[in-house]
Design an enzyme around this catalytic site. Sequence first.
Site, mmCIF file in Angstrom:
data_model
loop_
_atom_site.group_PDB
_atom_site.id
_atom_site.type_symbol
_atom_site.label_atom_id
_atom_site.label_comp_id
_atom_site.label_asym_id
_atom_site.label_seq_id
_atom_site.Cartn_x
_atom_site.Cartn_y
_atom_site.Cartn_z
ATOM 1 N N GLU A 131 0.944 -1.129 0.046
ATOM 2 C CA GLU A 131 0.162 -0.035 0.144
ATOM 3 C C GLU A 131 0.748 1.341 0.174
ATOM 4 O O GLU A 131 0.480 2.314 -0.681
ATOM 5 C CB GLU A 131 -0.905 0.098 1.164
ATOM 6 C CG GLU A 131 -1.834 1.014 1.368
ATOM 7 C CD GLU A 131 -2.947 1.024 0.325
ATOM 8 O OE1 GLU A 131 -2.771 0.920 -0.892
ATOM 9 O OE2 GLU A 131 -4.229 1.052 0.512
ATOM 10 N N THR A 184 -4.891 7.811 -6.001
ATOM 11 C CA THR A 184 -4.806 8.037 -4.753
ATOM 12 C C THR A 184 -3.517 8.932 -4.187
ATOM 13 O O THR A 184 -3.926 9.978 -3.432
ATOM 14 C CB THR A 184 -4.623 6.609 -3.873
ATOM 15 O OG1 THR A 184 -5.556 5.893 -4.383
ATOM 16 C CG2 THR A 184 -4.494 6.859 -2.646
HETATM 17 N N1 HSE Z 1 -7.615 7.135 3.587
HETATM 18 C C1 HSE Z 1 -7.040 7.030 2.503
HETATM 19 C C2 HSE Z 1 -7.428 8.475 1.620
HETATM 20 C C3 HSE Z 1 -7.701 6.106 1.486
HETATM 21 O O1 HSE Z 1 -8.177 8.862 1.655
HETATM 22 O O2 HSE Z 1 -6.465 8.896 1.098
HETATM 23 C C4 HSE Z 1 -7.182 5.843 -0.030
HETATM 24 O O3 HSE Z 1 -7.333 4.743 -0.439
#
Ligand code: HSE
Length: 338
Positions: A131, A184
């Site tokens: 991740e 992301t």
């Molecule tokens: N908590 C993370 C974000 C999850 O919001 O960036 C990303 O999948």
Amino acid sequence: MPDRVRVFAPATASNLGPGFDVLGLALERPGDVVEAEACDRPGVEIVEVTGADSLNTNPRENVVGIAAAAALERLPADGRGVRLWLHKQMPLGSGLGSSAASSVGGAVAVNALFGGALSSDDLVACALRGEAAASGTAHADNVAPSVLGGIVLIRSSDPLDLIRLPVPDTLRVVLVHPHARVLTAEARRRVAERSFSIGQAVANLGNVAALVTALHRGDLAMLGRSIQDALVEPIRAPLVPAFAEVKRAALDAGALGCSISGSGPSVLAFAGSDAAADAVAEAMQAAFTAAGLGSDRYVGPVNRAGAGVVGAKPIPTDRLGALDRALESNRPTSGADS
Ligand code: HSE
């Protein structure tokens, strides 16, 4: 010990409104499938990736290989290695925890091949390596629920302190994925470069605390009014096409609450019954359609089992429908520690 295993690792929705990086839940579907085979050559080889043309098979670059290597380091493999097949069953950059599911699949598969000694915290730690490579930070709110199932609170990522929360029986999750992509790492950069007021922080503290309380009490009305995010949603909403319209449609159709799933563009809503969830999903998809976007929906209860080994029956990976049917007869035989 088996020479070959097949693992299903579920998709996840994270943040759940106010809980940026600290709350996540597992979905019944979609999810990634990882097949793994022990071999005499040490290290990790990725034989094939299906379902995602843009992913390569370099085990140091693909999250499934990174997480698998982390698991292999911690297990008594006696110099043996592993060959992996990754079957992507969800879109990348979707807000469904795609990199987390692949990472978890790799770690759980290697653990199952080499004795199963890793705890669920170990598996989360291994998957976090993948991740971190994908998103730039080791946030556990996707990998933890994918490993453990259910709804998970990440009190701390380092050291890991994961708390499983109760899941009300009638709670239904609606995930609608518009055919668009959000990276992301870019969505996180937008959040990281902002500063926040104490008022915004206080608003989210109150909502996270109420959300956790609501799950313990099974109080769906309280849960719904806790799905409010003063911190991240306003920053990321412009990345999700027609977000305001889709959220309005969800709430008007009876959703308990609605927010962005992870870093988007999928949108998450909660409902209190199957019928209500279907109506909410319908309304959300109609709002995306009105904005000129196709979408897919995933509606159902929270996945309580998390990742695990599925049966020996080969799983066709050409179509999601076929995968769903195969999984019906191949439910994980045990949870994260299988
Ligand atoms: N908590 C993370 C974000 C999850 O919001 O960036 C990303 O999948």
